[in-house]
Design an enzyme around this catalytic site. Sequence first.
Site, PDB file in Angstrom:
ATOM      1  N   ASN A 128       0.812  -1.232   0.000  1.00  0.00           N
ATOM      2  CA  ASN A 128       0.000   0.000   0.000  1.00  0.00           C
ATOM      3  C   ASN A 128       0.839   1.272   0.000  1.00  0.00           C
ATOM      4  O   ASN A 128       0.477   2.258  -0.642  1.00  0.00           O
ATOM      5  CB  ASN A 128      -1.010  -0.014   1.149  1.00  0.00           C
ATOM      6  CG  ASN A 128      -0.371  -0.058   2.503  1.00  0.00           C
ATOM      7  OD1 ASN A 128       0.624  -0.744   2.705  1.00  0.00           O
ATOM      8  ND2 ASN A 128      -0.914   0.681   3.436  1.00  0.00           N
TER       9      ASN A 128
ATOM     10  N   GLY B  28       2.003  -6.137   7.206  1.00  0.00           N
ATOM     11  CA  GLY B  28       1.081  -6.737   6.249  1.00  0.00           C
ATOM     12  C   GLY B  28      -0.206  -7.122   6.941  1.00  0.00           C
ATOM     13  O   GLY B  28      -0.566  -6.562   7.985  1.00  0.00           O
TER      14      GLY B  28
ATOM     15  N   THR C 177      -1.513 -13.122   7.654  1.00  0.00           N
ATOM     16  CA  THR C 177      -0.112 -13.427   7.327  1.00  0.00           C
ATOM     17  C   THR C 177       0.744 -13.294   8.584  1.00  0.00           C
ATOM     18  O   THR C 177       1.647 -14.117   8.829  1.00  0.00           O
ATOM     19  CB  THR C 177       0.427 -12.471   6.239  1.00  0.00           C
ATOM     20  OG1 THR C 177      -0.538 -12.343   5.214  1.00  0.00           O
ATOM     21  CG2 THR C 177       1.724 -12.972   5.662  1.00  0.00           C
TER      22      THR C 177
ATOM     23  N   GLU D  91       3.450  -5.489  12.230  1.00  0.00           N
ATOM     24  CA  GLU D  91       2.527  -4.356  12.040  1.00  0.00           C
ATOM     25  C   GLU D  91       1.424  -4.840  11.124  1.00  0.00           C
ATOM     26  O   GLU D  91       1.661  -5.113   9.948  1.00  0.00           O
ATOM     27  CB  GLU D  91       3.262  -3.163  11.411  1.00  0.00           C
ATOM     28  CG  GLU D  91       4.377  -2.588  12.261  1.00  0.00           C
ATOM     29  CD  GLU D  91       3.871  -2.006  13.567  1.00  0.00           C
ATOM     30  OE1 GLU D  91       2.652  -1.747  13.682  1.00  0.00           O
ATOM     31  OE2 GLU D  91       4.675  -1.833  14.488  1.00  0.00           O
TER      32      GLU D  91
ATOM     33  N   CYS E 258      -3.156   1.806   6.125  1.00  0.00           N
ATOM     34  CA  CYS E 258      -3.578   1.057   7.316  1.00  0.00           C
ATOM     35  C   CYS E 258      -4.177   1.988   8.360  1.00  0.00           C
ATOM     36  O   CYS E 258      -4.920   1.552   9.230  1.00  0.00           O
ATOM     37  CB  CYS E 258      -2.392   0.299   7.893  1.00  0.00           C
ATOM     38  SG  CYS E 258      -0.997   1.370   8.256  1.00  0.00           S
TER      39      CYS E 258
ATOM     40  N   GLU F 263       7.479   0.175  16.002  1.00  0.00           N
ATOM     41  CA  GLU F 263       8.488   0.695  15.099  1.00  0.00           C
ATOM     42  C   GLU F 263       8.606   2.186  15.358  1.00  0.00           C
ATOM     43  O   GLU F 263       7.928   2.738  16.204  1.00  0.00           O
ATOM     44  CB  GLU F 263       8.083   0.411  13.653  1.00  0.00           C
ATOM     45  CG  GLU F 263       7.951  -1.078  13.386  1.00  0.00           C
ATOM     46  CD  GLU F 263       7.805  -1.427  11.931  1.00  0.00           C
ATOM     47  OE1 GLU F 263       7.474  -0.544  11.137  1.00  0.00           O
ATOM     48  OE2 GLU F 263       8.029  -2.599  11.603  1.00  0.00           O
TER      49      GLU F 263
END
Length: 482
Positions: free
Chosen positions: A149, A225, A229, A247, A281, A460
């Site tokens: 994205n 992602g 996943t 994340e 996101c 992060e």
Amino acid sequence: MDLLNWINGAFVEPATGRYLDNVEPATGQVYGRIPDSGPDDVHRAVAAAKAAFPAWSRLTAAERSRILLRVSDGIAARLDELAAAESKDNGKPLKLATTVDIPRARDNFAFYATAILHDHSETHDMGVSGFNYTLRRPIGVAACISPWNLPLYLFTWKIAPALAAGNTVVAKPSEVTPVTAYLLAQICADAGLPNGVLNIIHGTGAGLGEALVTHPDVPVISFTGGTVTGAKISAQAAPLFKKLSLELGGKNPNIIFADCDFDEMLRTTVRSSFANQGQICLCGSRILVERSLYPRFLQAFTERVRALRVGDPSQDSTQVGAVVSEAHRDKILSYIALAQEEGGEILCGGHPVQLDAPYDKGFFIAPTVIANLTQDCRTNQEEIFGPVVTVQPFDTEEEALALANATQYGLAATVWTSNLQRAHRVASEIESGIVWVNCWLVRDLRTPFGGIKSSGVGREGGFEALRFFTEPKNICIALGAH
Ligand code: NAD
């Protein structure tokens, strides 16, 4: 454009000999091929990164900083080319790539190249007994896996701190948007990044993901992602005791109280709902509005949303480009159909947009606003990740909070109110890693970033990322007797 893997400072064919088509979302046409790498490519890349680690990790922070600043300068020098590549690869408006994505990739390298110069570790004074100090050392080969994205923005948000802290990296961009990662390899080579310090391999999660995540010479993994996943990677990595940052997805609430600055809220809510076709996101996808404001909000919001210009991403006037792929378009449209089955009322949008050639086969969806759904329906529980928002009224602050918190996710939230106490109170009660008050996407790179609940593990950003990519070692010194 045909891409190659970048391993040990050289562009190489995949060991598999296989390639995947790369499709331009705005036209639906194949415009290049990317390596469909497999486990052998992972082994080659990890071996190169492992061999490069001793020399890179022993450089001083100042030496690493100088090289990483040259990478930042290289991104700045090729900003227009990178933005055009990203817009073509992803379908996003060129203007967005030029003003947000690529400048942010440049800034990620500059930020970590300079942050590493100001990092420090702790000393603990135990008085006459002695003292302890903490050494923070790079871990080794880091796997950095990113989504489609915000392709270069998120790719560099992982790679830059990993390299700055002294690790070497095997990085995998999304197979859906690989081109800017390929161009980054050229920039790093030109900047004099030593061979093997960064290796970029292309391919699918199914084809090379497990080999990378479970590789015995990869002790640390940074992944951004989807939540499904993330769970799979977590299940593979946890028994191997790897350090993991995840994340993941979100279903972010945007809480609007009647006492907000209406014009500012409206302007920003259109952006926070539909920027990058809703494929950020951090976009707010569940808009909760105090009942007394609800009719005015619906009228003004849908009027603005209907006026958004969907079209050719390269045009300056385009506000909404193509969604990233045919499969993703179909997924979004299936959620719009589901919302109607669940009793939702489409207030605007709700359909694909047919443009003239050469964009007649592109993946365009009209920005969509859906009302009359309950919080527990799938449309309000599952991440759609497209230009689709739901709107719901609420009566009290408690109800707004209960609705906001009633999903498995906890990534981001927005609150609109001019009541200072309520702003702080609600912000502290929302279950999410970040809350914006009377704004959206305003964030200092020094702050920790990440989600809670099913939106992620770890943080992060800022010095947190440098900490993540190092292992602390405590040295304990006794002063002995006089
Ligand atoms: P995805 O999970 O399908 O893929 C992400 C990356 O992981 C890709 O590079 C993919 O090839 C790789 N991958 C897939 N399966 C793998 C496996 N088994 N092992 C290793 N790697 C594997 O996600 P996506 O569709 O590319 O991106 C959209 C998702 O990303 C959304 O859910 C969105 O919310 C999330 N996202 C989260 C943040 C955040 O900061 N929390 C930021 C951006 C996007």
